[in-house]
Design an enzyme around this catalytic site. Structure first.
Site, PDB file in Angstrom:
ATOM      1  N   TYR A   1      89.642  87.441 135.245  1.00 26.47           N
ATOM      2  CA  TYR A   1      90.512  88.563 134.832  1.00 26.47           C
ATOM      3  C   TYR A   1      90.624  89.594 135.952  1.00 26.47           C
ATOM      4  O   TYR A   1      91.724  89.960 136.377  1.00 26.47           O
ATOM      5  CB  TYR A   1      89.966  89.218 133.551  1.00 26.47           C
ATOM      6  CG  TYR A   1      90.547  90.596 133.296  1.00 26.47           C
ATOM      7  CD1 TYR A   1      91.891  90.772 132.962  1.00 26.47           C
ATOM      8  CD2 TYR A   1      89.747  91.743 133.408  1.00 26.47           C
ATOM      9  CE1 TYR A   1      92.427  92.048 132.742  1.00 26.47           C
ATOM     10  CE2 TYR A   1      90.276  93.018 133.195  1.00 26.47           C
ATOM     11  CZ  TYR A   1      91.615  93.160 132.872  1.00 26.47           C
ATOM     12  OH  TYR A   1      92.138  94.422 132.663  1.00 26.47           O
TER      13      TYR A   1
ATOM     14  N   THR B   1      92.859  98.260 136.427  1.00 32.59           N
ATOM     15  CA  THR B   1      91.545  98.417 135.815  1.00 32.59           C
ATOM     16  C   THR B   1      90.470  98.748 136.847  1.00 32.59           C
ATOM     17  O   THR B   1      90.596  98.370 138.018  1.00 32.59           O
ATOM     18  CB  THR B   1      91.166  97.100 135.095  1.00 32.59           C
ATOM     19  OG1 THR B   1      89.815  97.174 134.673  1.00 32.59           O
ATOM     20  CG2 THR B   1      91.313  95.888 136.013  1.00 32.59           C
ATOM     21  N   ASP B   2      89.396  99.380 136.393  1.00 35.33           N
ATOM     22  CA  ASP B   2      88.273  99.651 137.302  1.00 35.33           C
ATOM     23  C   ASP B   2      87.525  98.368 137.686  1.00 35.33           C
ATOM     24  O   ASP B   2      86.746  98.344 138.631  1.00 35.33           O
ATOM     25  CB  ASP B   2      87.306 100.677 136.691  1.00 35.33           C
ATOM     26  CG  ASP B   2      86.658 100.231 135.387  1.00 35.33           C
ATOM     27  OD1 ASP B   2      86.986  99.135 134.881  1.00 35.33           O
ATOM     28  OD2 ASP B   2      85.805 100.987 134.864  1.00 35.33           O
ATOM     29  N   GLU B   3      87.780  97.279 136.929  1.00 33.53           N
ATOM     30  CA  GLU B   3      87.024  96.040 137.193  1.00 33.53           C
ATOM     31  C   GLU B   3      87.349  95.435 138.552  1.00 33.53           C
ATOM     32  O   GLU B   3      86.597  94.606 139.050  1.00 33.53           O
ATOM     33  CB  GLU B   3      87.292  95.013 136.089  1.00 33.53           C
ATOM     34  CG  GLU B   3      86.840  95.506 134.733  1.00 33.53           C
ATOM     35  CD  GLU B   3      86.692  94.420 133.674  1.00 33.53           C
ATOM     36  OE1 GLU B   3      86.710  93.232 134.031  1.00 33.53           O
ATOM     37  OE2 GLU B   3      86.540  94.780 132.505  1.00 33.53           O
TER      38      GLU B   3
ATOM     39  N   LYS C   1      93.843  90.846 138.278  1.00 32.78           N
ATOM     40  CA  LYS C   1      94.323  92.234 138.346  1.00 32.78           C
ATOM     41  C   LYS C   1      94.258  92.733 139.798  1.00 32.78           C
ATOM     42  O   LYS C   1      95.163  93.427 140.263  1.00 32.78           O
ATOM     43  CB  LYS C   1      93.496  93.145 137.431  1.00 32.78           C
ATOM     44  CG  LYS C   1      93.694  92.908 135.944  1.00 32.78           C
ATOM     45  CD  LYS C   1      95.100  93.201 135.433  1.00 32.78           C
ATOM     46  CE  LYS C   1      95.461  94.661 135.453  1.00 32.78           C
ATOM     47  NZ  LYS C   1      96.770  94.900 134.776  1.00 32.78           N
TER      48      LYS C   1
HETATM   49  P1  NAD Z   1      96.436  94.070 125.332  1.00 28.00           P
HETATM   50  O1  NAD Z   1      95.924  92.694 125.538  1.00 28.00           O
HETATM   51  O2  NAD Z   1      96.091  94.809 124.088  1.00 28.00           O
HETATM   52  O3  NAD Z   1      98.037  94.052 125.410  1.00 28.00           O
HETATM   53  C1  NAD Z   1      98.738  93.325 126.371  1.00 28.00           C
HETATM   54  C2  NAD Z   1     100.211  93.258 125.936  1.00 28.00           C
HETATM   55  O4  NAD Z   1     100.926  92.539 126.939  1.00 28.00           O
HETATM   56  C3  NAD Z   1     100.434  92.527 124.612  1.00 28.00           C
HETATM   57  O5  NAD Z   1     101.320  93.255 123.796  1.00 28.00           O
HETATM   58  C4  NAD Z   1     101.046  91.204 125.034  1.00 28.00           C
HETATM   59  O6  NAD Z   1     101.903  90.646 124.062  1.00 28.00           O
HETATM   60  C5  NAD Z   1     101.786  91.610 126.302  1.00 28.00           C
HETATM   61  N1  NAD Z   1     102.010  90.477 127.203  1.00 28.00           N
HETATM   62  C6  NAD Z   1     101.077  89.574 127.618  1.00 28.00           C
HETATM   63  N2  NAD Z   1     101.655  88.647 128.395  1.00 28.00           N
HETATM   64  C7  NAD Z   1     102.963  88.995 128.501  1.00 28.00           C
HETATM   65  C8  NAD Z   1     104.075  88.412 129.177  1.00 28.00           C
HETATM   66  N3  NAD Z   1     103.934  87.285 129.886  1.00 28.00           N
HETATM   67  N4  NAD Z   1     105.280  89.014 129.066  1.00 28.00           N
HETATM   68  C9  NAD Z   1     105.428  90.155 128.325  1.00 28.00           C
HETATM   69  N5  NAD Z   1     104.409  90.722 127.647  1.00 28.00           N
HETATM   70  C10 NAD Z   1     103.202  90.152 127.739  1.00 28.00           C
HETATM   71  O7  NAD Z   1      96.024  94.868 126.619  1.00 28.00           O
HETATM   72  P2  NAD Z   1      95.534  96.391 126.796  1.00 28.00           P
HETATM   73  O8  NAD Z   1      94.086  96.448 126.550  1.00 28.00           O
HETATM   74  O9  NAD Z   1      96.452  97.268 126.063  1.00 28.00           O
HETATM   75  O10 NAD Z   1      95.750  96.564 128.374  1.00 28.00           O
HETATM   76  C11 NAD Z   1      97.032  96.943 128.880  1.00 28.00           C
HETATM   77  C12 NAD Z   1      96.955  97.026 130.387  1.00 28.00           C
HETATM   78  O11 NAD Z   1      95.981  97.994 130.760  1.00 28.00           O
HETATM   79  C13 NAD Z   1      96.541  95.727 131.068  1.00 28.00           C
HETATM   80  O12 NAD Z   1      97.275  95.598 132.258  1.00 28.00           O
HETATM   81  C14 NAD Z   1      95.054  95.915 131.370  1.00 28.00           C
HETATM   82  O13 NAD Z   1      94.677  95.169 132.490  1.00 28.00           O
HETATM   83  C15 NAD Z   1      95.000  97.401 131.626  1.00 28.00           C
HETATM   84  N6  NAD Z   1      93.706  98.059 131.317  1.00 28.00           N
HETATM   85  C16 NAD Z   1      93.114  97.875 130.107  1.00 28.00           C
HETATM   86  C17 NAD Z   1      91.915  98.573 129.828  1.00 28.00           C
HETATM   87  C18 NAD Z   1      91.219  98.426 128.493  1.00 28.00           C
HETATM   88  O14 NAD Z   1      90.129  98.973 128.322  1.00 28.00           O
HETATM   89  N7  NAD Z   1      91.793  97.755 127.508  1.00 28.00           N
HETATM   90  C19 NAD Z   1      91.357  99.419 130.788  1.00 28.00           C
HETATM   91  C20 NAD Z   1      91.995  99.555 132.032  1.00 28.00           C
HETATM   92  C21 NAD Z   1      93.188  98.881 132.275  1.00 28.00           C
HETATM   93  O1  DAU Z   2      86.795  98.397 132.476  1.00 25.19           O
HETATM   94  C1  DAU Z   2      88.113  98.202 132.016  1.00 25.19           C
HETATM   95  C2  DAU Z   2      88.182  96.891 131.271  1.00 25.19           C
HETATM   96  O2  DAU Z   2      87.500  97.091 130.039  1.00 25.19           O
HETATM   97  C3  DAU Z   2      89.619  96.415 131.014  1.00 25.19           C
HETATM   98  O3  DAU Z   2      90.230  96.150 132.243  1.00 25.19           O
HETATM   99  C4  DAU Z   2      89.623  95.166 130.148  1.00 25.19           C
HETATM  100  O4  DAU Z   2      90.953  94.808 129.837  1.00 25.19           O
HETATM  101  C5  DAU Z   2      88.875  95.457 128.870  1.00 25.19           C
HETATM  102  O5  DAU Z   2      88.795  94.280 128.091  1.00 25.19           O
HETATM  103  C6  DAU Z   2      87.470  95.982 129.173  1.00 25.19           C
HETATM  104  O6  DAU Z   2      86.627  94.944 129.739  1.00 25.19           O
HETATM  105  P1  DAU Z   2      85.101  94.732 129.271  1.00 25.19           P
HETATM  106  O7  DAU Z   2      84.735  93.349 129.566  1.00 25.19           O
HETATM  107  O8  DAU Z   2      84.225  95.816 129.769  1.00 25.19           O
HETATM  108  O9  DAU Z   2      85.295  94.972 127.667  1.00 25.19           O
HETATM  109  P2  DAU Z   2      84.712  94.214 126.386  1.00 25.19           P
HETATM  110  O10 DAU Z   2      85.100  95.040 125.200  1.00 25.19           O
HETATM  111  O11 DAU Z   2      85.050  92.777 126.374  1.00 25.19           O
HETATM  112  O12 DAU Z   2      83.143  94.348 126.584  1.00 25.19           O
HETATM  113  C7  DAU Z   2      82.516  95.612 126.736  1.00 25.19           C
HETATM  114  C8  DAU Z   2      81.024  95.352 126.976  1.00 25.19           C
HETATM  115  O13 DAU Z   2      80.458  94.807 125.763  1.00 25.19           O
HETATM  116  C9  DAU Z   2      80.759  94.307 128.048  1.00 25.19           C
HETATM  117  O14 DAU Z   2      79.579  94.647 128.755  1.00 25.19           O
HETATM  118  C10 DAU Z   2      80.539  93.012 127.278  1.00 25.19           C
HETATM  119  C11 DAU Z   2      79.900  93.503 125.983  1.00 25.19           C
HETATM  120  N1  DAU Z   2      80.201  92.672 124.777  1.00 25.19           N
HETATM  121  C12 DAU Z   2      81.499  92.408 124.502  1.00 25.19           C
HETATM  122  C13 DAU Z   2      81.832  91.638 123.415  1.00 25.19           C
HETATM  123  C14 DAU Z   2      83.273  91.319 123.101  1.00 25.19           C
HETATM  124  C15 DAU Z   2      79.181  92.238 123.971  1.00 25.19           C
HETATM  125  O15 DAU Z   2      77.975  92.517 124.212  1.00 25.19           O
HETATM  126  N2  DAU Z   2      79.500  91.476 122.880  1.00 25.19           N
HETATM  127  C16 DAU Z   2      80.783  91.145 122.573  1.00 25.19           C
HETATM  128  O16 DAU Z   2      81.013  90.421 121.558  1.00 25.19           O
END
Ligand code: NAD
Ligand code: DAU
Length: 349
Positions: free
Chosen positions: A157, A132-134, A161
């Site tokens: 988190y 992730t970019d975080e 990562k």
């Molecule tokens: P998500 O939470 O939707 O899915 C995670 C999946 O991992 C689920 O299906 C869960 O059951 C599985 N999982 C969790 N713990 C596990 C374990 N111990 N063993 C096997 N499976 C397990 O997550 P996502 O948003 O799809 O993110 C996927 C990946 O991409 C993550 O590594 C996250 O850090 C990264 N990522 C997410 C975003 C985003 O915006 N969502 C952006 C950049 C990177």
């Molecule tokens: O940048 C990549 C990341 O983006 C991934 O690595 C993470 O897995 C993914 O969850 C996401 O993280 P964020 O914290 O940016 O996403 P989230 O959807 O939780 O929140 C997006 C923005 O909105 C953040 O500034 C917090 C705000 N927010 C979020 C929620 C859930 C609110 O204002 N209200 C809310 O209820």
């Protein structure tokens, strides 16, 4: 060429799009989806491909060292695309240990299994770590995250990562593990669990519930349609240079409040409501502790080296996303009953 690839976390949001793309695009590959099915894992996300001959689902935990060892011996994987993780920042603030166990220990278990299986025979093998970019921390009003930006994670988190990224590089450096890492910005699109901003707000608007905006709403994120992330992963997996990191982003920055207002307008139109109805639900609530102010990705390395660019303009991606959630209400209703209600109450009341 035939390959057996392990995709972890394939029942989750991004993982399900990656599994679908690999299964459909590479009929000669065997794709094994390993997922323990936490609250975020949902096999409904993969109904359209579950009967394909080149697809296998394995329910199991990346934290279980013995099980992972056996799985690698059973399938003799050529590659790993590792997405399984605890992924929600708010949950990491409530329960950091779960993030350390899954994201750090789970990743090291996979690295060990790959190292032992591929030892002395690394040619053609690849450990692809999806990050992730975080990990880069928070930006001020200007600047972009580059692949060379120093790590400065701010939440449990992002720290977990970042730690897993360090382990992947350490295995490359110490044991010659063939790896690649990508760091992506915020994804949006179908099948995202409604704890994340967009699906949560879409669901609340549909139900006439308050839209909880953290702090002043002036936090900035860079948004990418999830299918474009999956396409980038495919490209990097097959054409990326080993031992490299690629940033992935949408070239698409929004403050939360501006994004939410566009969402509200599109939702009013989609639901046939009077203009301004959804905006009336906006409620400013207590800020997220340690809330990162701004993320912004420079994805030019990926663009210049591998020719990847986002295929969708944001407004088109958003309207596709809204249409998907509104025509898949059963999917949403199934996952927002039970435990979700408890989570919602604890997080927002
Ligand atoms: P998500 O939470 O939707 O899915 C995670 C999946 O991992 C689920 O299906 C869960 O059951 C599985 N999982 C969790 N713990 C596990 C374990 N111990 N063993 C096997 N499976 C397990 O997550 P996502 O948003 O799809 O993110 C996927 C990946 O991409 C993550 O590594 C996250 O850090 C990264 N990522 C997410 C975003 C985003 O915006 N969502 C952006 C950049 C990177
Ligand atoms: O940048 C990549 C990341 O983006 C991934 O690595 C993470 O897995 C993914 O969850 C996401 O993280 P964020 O914290 O940016 O996403 P989230 O959807 O939780 O929140 C997006 C923005 O909105 C953040 O500034 C917090 C705000 N927010 C979020 C929620 C859930 C609110 O204002 N209200 C809310 O209820």
């Amino acid at each position: 060429m035939s390959k057996t690839i392990l995709i972890t976390g394939g029942a989750g949001f991004i993982g399900s799009h990656v599994v679908r793309l690999f299964v459909n695009k590479y009929p000669d590959y065997k794709i094994v989806n390993l997922d323990v099915l936490t609250y975020a894992g949902n096999l409904e996300n993969l109904r359209d491909i579950e009967n394909k001959e080149n697809y296998i689902f394995e329910k199991g935990d990346i934290v279980d060292e013995g099980y992972i060892k056996e799985l690698f011996a059973k399938y003799n994987f050529d590659g790993v695309v590792h997405l399984a993780a605890e992924s929600h920042v708010d949950r990491s603030i409530t329960n950091p240990m779960e993030f350390i166990i899954t994201n750090v220990v789970g990743t090291v278990n996979l690295l060990n299994a790959a190292k032992n299986l591929w030892k002395g025979n690394e040619e053609g093998k690849l450990f692809y770590h999806v990050s992730t970019d975080e990990v880069y921390g928070s930006l001020g009003d200007t600047g972009l995250f580059l692949e060379t930006t120093s790590y400065d994670p701010q939440s449990p988190y992002s720290s977990s990562k970042a730690s897993s990224d360090h382990f992947v590089r350490a295995y490359g450096n110490t044991y010659g593990m063939p790896y690649v890492i990508s760091n992506c910005s915020n994804n949006y699109g179908p099948n995202q669990f409604p704890e994340k901003l967009l699906p949560l707000f879409i669901n609340n608007i549909r139900n006439g519930k308050a839209l909880p905006v953290y702090g002043d709403g002036k936090f900035t994120r860079d948004w990418l349609y999830v299918v474009d992330h999956a396409i980038a992963i495919d490209k990097i997996y097959h054409e990326g240079r080993k031992g490299e990191t690629y940033n992935i982003g949408g070239f698409n920055e929004w403050t939360n409040i501006d994004l939410i207002k566009i969402l509200c307008k599109q939702m009013d139109i989609a639901l046939g409501n009077e203009a301004g109805t959804a905006e009336g639900l906006i409620t400013y609530v207590k800020d997220r502790p340690g809330h990162d102010k701004r993320y912004a990705i420079d994805a030019n390395k990926l663009k210049n080296e591998l020719g990847w660019e986002p295929s969708l303009q944001f407004e088109e991606g958003l309207s596709k996303t809204i249409a998907w959630y509104l025509s898949n209400q059963e999917w949403m209703d199934n996952i927002t009953s039970g435990d979700y209600q408890k989570y919602y109450k604890e997080q927002y009341s």
